[in-house]
Design a protein around this motif. Structure first.
Motif, PDB file in Angstrom:
ATOM      1  N   ALA A  29     -10.852   9.215   5.780  1.00 28.94           N
ATOM      2  CA  ALA A  29      -9.755   8.434   6.360  1.00 28.94           C
ATOM      3  C   ALA A  29      -8.970   7.711   5.277  1.00 28.94           C
ATOM      4  O   ALA A  29      -7.733   7.652   5.325  1.00 28.94           O
ATOM      5  CB  ALA A  29     -10.302   7.440   7.379  1.00 28.94           C
ATOM      6  N   ASP A  30      -9.675   7.161   4.287  1.00 28.20           N
ATOM      7  CA  ASP A  30      -8.994   6.491   3.170  1.00 28.20           C
ATOM      8  C   ASP A  30      -8.127   7.471   2.397  1.00 28.20           C
ATOM      9  O   ASP A  30      -6.997   7.150   2.013  1.00 28.20           O
ATOM     10  CB  ASP A  30     -10.010   5.846   2.224  1.00 28.20           C
ATOM     11  N   LEU A  31      -8.647   8.660   2.176  1.00 32.04           N
ATOM     12  CA  LEU A  31      -7.875   9.688   1.464  1.00 32.04           C
ATOM     13  C   LEU A  31      -6.637  10.091   2.256  1.00 32.04           C
ATOM     14  O   LEU A  31      -5.552  10.253   1.691  1.00 32.04           O
ATOM     15  CB  LEU A  31      -8.750  10.914   1.200  1.00 32.04           C
ATOM     16  N   GLU A  33      -5.022   8.302   4.348  1.00 30.60           N
ATOM     17  CA  GLU A  33      -4.057   7.192   4.299  1.00 30.60           C
ATOM     18  C   GLU A  33      -3.304   7.177   2.971  1.00 30.60           C
ATOM     19  O   GLU A  33      -2.103   6.910   2.942  1.00 30.60           O
ATOM     20  CB  GLU A  33      -4.807   5.872   4.496  1.00 30.60           C
ATOM     21  N   GLU A  34      -3.994   7.472   1.893  1.00 32.60           N
ATOM     22  CA  GLU A  34      -3.347   7.519   0.582  1.00 32.60           C
ATOM     23  C   GLU A  34      -2.417   8.727   0.462  1.00 32.60           C
ATOM     24  O   GLU A  34      -1.361   8.668  -0.166  1.00 32.60           O
ATOM     25  CB  GLU A  34      -4.407   7.576  -0.521  1.00 32.60           C
ATOM     26  N   ARG A  35      -2.804   9.818   1.097  1.00 34.55           N
ATOM     27  CA  ARG A  35      -2.059  11.071   0.996  1.00 34.55           C
ATOM     28  C   ARG A  35      -0.797  11.075   1.848  1.00 34.55           C
ATOM     29  O   ARG A  35       0.218  11.680   1.491  1.00 34.55           O
ATOM     30  CB  ARG A  35      -2.991  12.203   1.433  1.00 34.55           C
ATOM     31  N   SER A  36      -0.837  10.393   2.966  1.00 32.72           N
ATOM     32  CA  SER A  36       0.262  10.447   3.927  1.00 32.72           C
ATOM     33  C   SER A  36       1.634  10.129   3.326  1.00 32.72           C
ATOM     34  O   SER A  36       2.582  10.887   3.538  1.00 32.72           O
ATOM     35  CB  SER A  36      -0.041   9.525   5.107  1.00 32.72           C
ATOM     36  N   PRO A  37       1.797   9.024   2.586  1.00 30.48           N
ATOM     37  CA  PRO A  37       3.134   8.748   2.036  1.00 30.48           C
ATOM     38  C   PRO A  37       3.604   9.818   1.047  1.00 30.48           C
ATOM     39  O   PRO A  37       4.810  10.075   0.947  1.00 30.48           O
ATOM     40  CB  PRO A  37       2.988   7.397   1.333  1.00 30.48           C
ATOM     41  N   LEU A  38       2.660  10.429   0.352  1.00 31.50           N
ATOM     42  CA  LEU A  38       3.044  11.498  -0.580  1.00 31.50           C
ATOM     43  C   LEU A  38       3.611  12.690   0.176  1.00 31.50           C
ATOM     44  O   LEU A  38       4.620  13.277  -0.225  1.00 31.50           O
ATOM     45  CB  LEU A  38       1.841  11.930  -1.419  1.00 31.50           C
ATOM     46  N   LEU A  39       2.969  13.036   1.278  1.00 29.83           N
ATOM     47  CA  LEU A  39       3.464  14.157   2.081  1.00 29.83           C
ATOM     48  C   LEU A  39       4.784  13.812   2.762  1.00 29.83           C
ATOM     49  O   LEU A  39       5.659  14.674   2.884  1.00 29.83           O
ATOM     50  CB  LEU A  39       2.425  14.567   3.122  1.00 29.83           C
ATOM     51  N   MET A  40       4.913  12.581   3.181  1.00 27.92           N
ATOM     52  CA  MET A  40       6.147  12.172   3.855  1.00 27.92           C
ATOM     53  C   MET A  40       7.338  12.148   2.894  1.00 27.92           C
ATOM     54  O   MET A  40       8.481  12.208   3.334  1.00 27.92           O
ATOM     55  CB  MET A  40       5.972  10.797   4.501  1.00 27.92           C
TER      56      MET A  40
END
Length: 99
Positions: A29-31, A33-40
């Motif tokens: 879940a932490d990963l 959350e960190e990954r989401s803005p990069l994909l967005m």
């Protein structure tokens, strides 16, 4: 998105899959959350190499979704089974009180 950001998103996705394999859902879940803005932050125009990386991320995402669905179904089945056992225990106790 820069090549560095895309590479980081790819590595986070690979680590996320490994965390799910290990059953470490909090870390996963932490990963995510960190990954989401990069994909967005993905931009419309990408190089062919970047598009290939994005396709790999999408394939891993499909695997992640499948695993999440299977885990959700397993938790739901366990919950249903527990409720049924509690109900059976209540009925057993109620029948015992009728004597």
């Amino acid at each position: 998105m820069s090549n560095e950001s895309l590479a980081r998103a790819y590595e986070l996705t690979r680590t996320l899959v490994a965390a799910l394999d290990a059953g470490d859902f909090a870390f996963a879940a932490d990963l995510a959350e960190e990954r989401s803005p990069l994909l967005m932050s993905l931009q419309r125009d990408q190089t062919d190499e970047d598009l290939a990386t994005i396709r790999e991320i999408m394939a891993m995402n499909a695997s992640i979704v499948d695993r999440a669905s299977a885990a959700r179904d397993a938790v739901a089945a366990t919950h249903t089974n527990a409720r049924e056992r509690v109900s059976a225990a209540r009925q057993y106790l109620a029948a015992g009180q009728m004597r």
